[in-house]
Design a protein around this motif. Structure first.
Motif, PDB file in Angstrom:
ATOM      1  N   ALA A  56       0.825  -1.202   0.000  1.00 39.43           N
ATOM      2  CA  ALA A  56       0.000   0.000   0.000  1.00 39.43           C
ATOM      3  C   ALA A  56       0.863   1.257   0.000  1.00 39.43           C
ATOM      4  O   ALA A  56       0.572   2.229  -0.712  1.00 39.43           O
ATOM      5  N   ALA A  57       1.942   1.244   0.779  1.00 44.49           N
ATOM      6  CA  ALA A  57       2.824   2.415   0.851  1.00 44.49           C
ATOM      7  C   ALA A  57       3.544   2.647  -0.472  1.00 44.49           C
ATOM      8  O   ALA A  57       3.657   3.788  -0.941  1.00 44.49           O
ATOM      9  N   GLU A  58       4.040   1.578  -1.076  1.00 41.12           N
ATOM     10  CA  GLU A  58       4.760   1.720  -2.345  1.00 41.12           C
ATOM     11  C   GLU A  58       3.838   2.200  -3.453  1.00 41.12           C
ATOM     12  O   GLU A  58       4.199   3.067  -4.253  1.00 41.12           O
ATOM     13  N   LEU A  59       2.636   1.635  -3.513  1.00 46.53           N
ATOM     14  CA  LEU A  59       1.672   2.055  -4.534  1.00 46.53           C
ATOM     15  C   LEU A  59       1.229   3.496  -4.305  1.00 46.53           C
ATOM     16  O   LEU A  59       1.075   4.262  -5.262  1.00 46.53           O
ATOM     17  N   ALA A  60       1.030   3.853  -3.050  1.00 47.99           N
ATOM     18  CA  ALA A  60       0.615   5.226  -2.746  1.00 47.99           C
ATOM     19  C   ALA A  60       1.658   6.232  -3.207  1.00 47.99           C
ATOM     20  O   ALA A  60       1.317   7.353  -3.592  1.00 47.99           O
ATOM     21  N   ALA A  61       2.927   5.833  -3.182  1.00 51.09           N
ATOM     22  CA  ALA A  61       3.990   6.729  -3.647  1.00 51.09           C
ATOM     23  C   ALA A  61       3.837   7.040  -5.126  1.00 51.09           C
ATOM     24  O   ALA A  61       4.336   8.061  -5.607  1.00 51.09           O
ATOM     25  N   ASP A  62       3.158   6.178  -5.856  1.00 55.47           N
ATOM     26  CA  ASP A  62       2.886   6.422  -7.271  1.00 55.47           C
ATOM     27  C   ASP A  62       1.458   6.901  -7.504  1.00 55.47           C
ATOM     28  O   ASP A  62       0.978   6.909  -8.643  1.00 55.47           O
ATOM     29  N   GLY A  63       0.750   7.248  -6.422  1.00 54.67           N
ATOM     30  CA  GLY A  63      -0.609   7.760  -6.570  1.00 54.67           C
ATOM     31  C   GLY A  63      -1.645   6.700  -6.867  1.00 54.67           C
ATOM     32  O   GLY A  63      -2.694   6.988  -7.459  1.00 54.67           O
ATOM     33  N   ILE A  64      -1.373   5.456  -6.474  1.00 48.18           N
ATOM     34  CA  ILE A  64      -2.282   4.340  -6.739  1.00 48.18           C
ATOM     35  C   ILE A  64      -2.863   3.847  -5.421  1.00 48.18           C
ATOM     36  O   ILE A  64      -2.124   3.539  -4.485  1.00 48.18           O
ATOM     37  N   ALA A  65      -4.192   3.776  -5.350  1.00 54.09           N
ATOM     38  CA  ALA A  65      -4.853   3.255  -4.154  1.00 54.09           C
ATOM     39  C   ALA A  65      -4.740   1.735  -4.126  1.00 54.09           C
ATOM     40  O   ALA A  65      -4.681   1.075  -5.175  1.00 54.09           O
ATOM     41  N   PHE A  66      -4.718   1.171  -2.916  1.00 54.22           N
ATOM     42  CA  PHE A  66      -4.563  -0.276  -2.746  1.00 54.22           C
ATOM     43  C   PHE A  66      -5.747  -0.823  -1.958  1.00 54.22           C
ATOM     44  O   PHE A  66      -6.075  -0.323  -0.881  1.00 54.22           O
ATOM     45  N   GLN A  67      -6.391  -1.840  -2.532  1.00 54.49           N
ATOM     46  CA  GLN A  67      -7.513  -2.504  -1.883  1.00 54.49           C
ATOM     47  C   GLN A  67      -7.183  -3.992  -1.737  1.00 54.49           C
ATOM     48  O   GLN A  67      -7.162  -4.721  -2.724  1.00 54.49           O
ATOM     49  N   PRO A  68      -6.906  -4.468  -0.518  1.00 54.32           N
ATOM     50  CA  PRO A  68      -6.553  -5.876  -0.341  1.00 54.32           C
ATOM     51  C   PRO A  68      -7.779  -6.779  -0.219  1.00 54.32           C
ATOM     52  O   PRO A  68      -8.813  -6.373   0.318  1.00 54.32           O
ATOM     53  N   VAL A  69      -7.647  -7.983  -0.760  1.00 50.95           N
ATOM     54  CA  VAL A  69      -8.662  -9.029  -0.599  1.00 50.95           C
ATOM     55  C   VAL A  69      -7.929 -10.309  -0.218  1.00 50.95           C
ATOM     56  O   VAL A  69      -6.943 -10.674  -0.865  1.00 50.95           O
ATOM     57  N   LEU A  70      -8.419 -10.980   0.818  1.00 55.19           N
ATOM     58  CA  LEU A  70      -7.748 -12.185   1.310  1.00 55.19           C
ATOM     59  C   LEU A  70      -8.433 -13.439   0.774  1.00 55.19           C
ATOM     60  O   LEU A  70      -9.641 -13.628   0.941  1.00 55.19           O
ATOM     61  N   ILE A  71      -7.652 -14.286   0.113  1.00 56.02           N
ATOM     62  CA  ILE A  71      -8.106 -15.614  -0.307  1.00 56.02           C
ATOM     63  C   ILE A  71      -7.520 -16.614   0.692  1.00 56.02           C
ATOM     64  O   ILE A  71      -6.296 -16.733   0.821  1.00 56.02           O
ATOM     65  N   ASP A  72      -8.373 -17.321   1.405  1.00 56.17           N
ATOM     66  CA  ASP A  72      -7.898 -18.162   2.507  1.00 56.17           C
ATOM     67  C   ASP A  72      -7.076 -19.350   2.033  1.00 56.17           C
ATOM     68  O   ASP A  72      -6.118 -19.753   2.701  1.00 56.17           O
ATOM     69  N   ASP A  73      -7.445 -19.940   0.898  1.00 53.81           N
ATOM     70  CA  ASP A  73      -6.722 -21.126   0.404  1.00 53.81           C
ATOM     71  C   ASP A  73      -6.573 -21.005  -1.107  1.00 53.81           C
ATOM     72  O   ASP A  73      -7.520 -21.264  -1.855  1.00 53.81           O
ATOM     73  N   ALA A  74      -5.380 -20.628  -1.529  1.00 54.20           N
ATOM     74  CA  ALA A  74      -5.130 -20.424  -2.960  1.00 54.20           C
ATOM     75  C   ALA A  74      -4.696 -21.708  -3.656  1.00 54.20           C
ATOM     76  O   ALA A  74      -4.415 -21.689  -4.859  1.00 54.20           O
ATOM     77  N   HIS A  75      -4.643 -22.816  -2.930  1.00 58.28           N
ATOM     78  CA  HIS A  75      -4.188 -24.074  -3.525  1.00 58.28           C
ATOM     79  C   HIS A  75      -5.325 -25.071  -3.730  1.00 58.28           C
ATOM     80  O   HIS A  75      -5.121 -26.135  -4.300  1.00 58.28           O
TER      81      HIS A  75
END
Length: 229
Positions: free
Chosen positions: A126-145
């Motif tokens: 989020a911090a790195e993206l914000a430095a480029d003016g990009i908002a960050f929205q996280p979504v958690l996938i509990d089991d990606a396998h």
């Protein structure tokens, strides 16, 4: 044509005011006729140009495989690779897939698809993206396998994208990073939303190592692969 009808009462008078002669009523009549013809001709030409643009846009939207388009929202499954996005502190290295896609598609918002393993990276991303003016929205996938679990959890991504209320043609969903079940889940989200997927390829050298700065983005409609309508 509607605009032409609105202009017809005005333009002939303007023609007469600019080019007419009070002492030559016949000339003024000709100018009025020319004004009407000019308005209708311009209206027809504008209509033809607009219809051609709409057809071209529609044909492009129906093409299953296209160059990497710009997007307002970019959906990025985040892999466990360290430092997937470092734009604030530039490094002398080839860009990772998230960096490449953000640079090429210029999103306003990145939806980061995280797993329990990558969730701790959310704040740094989020911090790195914000430095480029990009908002960050996280979504958690509990089991990606697990294909079943990943597909079920992908509804979280779908719900968030719908809540963002961004046109589907301005959403790009990456299927490069993450597990195979996660890739399938992201293709499902894109197909249900009517958005495009993107896969990033790169050249490799004789030792099998990726050639720096050789990435290419390949956008596609997932329905062209699944055969869905």
């Amino acid at each position: 044509m509607f605009i032409a009808v609105l202009l017809i009462p005005v333009v002939p008078d303007l023609f007469v005011d600019w080019l007419g002669d009070p002492g030559r009523p016949q000339r003024n009549g000709v100018l009025r006729v020319l004004a009407v013809i000019t308005v209708f001709t311009l209206a027809v030409l504008v209509g033809i140009a607009r219809n051609a643009w709409v057809r071209h846009r529609g044909e492009r939207a129906r093409r299953p495989f296209t160059p990497l388009p710009a997007a307002d929202v970019l959906v990025l499954p985040i892999s466990a690779r360290s430092d997937p996005y470092l734009r604030k502190q530039r490094r002398d290295r080839a860009p990772e897939v998230p960096e490449f896609l953000c640079a090429e598609s210029t999103p306003k918002t990145v939806v980061g698809v995280l797993t329990p393993r990558t969730a701790p990276m959310a704040d740094d991303l989020a911090a790195e993206l914000a430095a480029d003016g990009i908002a960050f929205q996280p979504v958690l996938i509990d089991d990606a396998h697990s294909p079943v679990a990943a597909v079920e959890d992908s509804n979280k991504v779908l719900d968030l994208l719908r809540a963002l209320n961004v046109p589907a043609d301005r959403v790009l969903i990456d299927v490069t990073g993450g597990s195979v079940p996660l890739t399938l889940a992201m293709m499902r989200v894109a197909a249900l939303l009517g958005a495009r997927c993107v896969y990033v390829s790169a050249d490799v050298d004789s030792d099998g190592r990726r050639v720096p700065y050789s990435q290419r983005g390949h956008a596609f409609d997932p329905r062209a692969i699944t055969g869905a309508a």
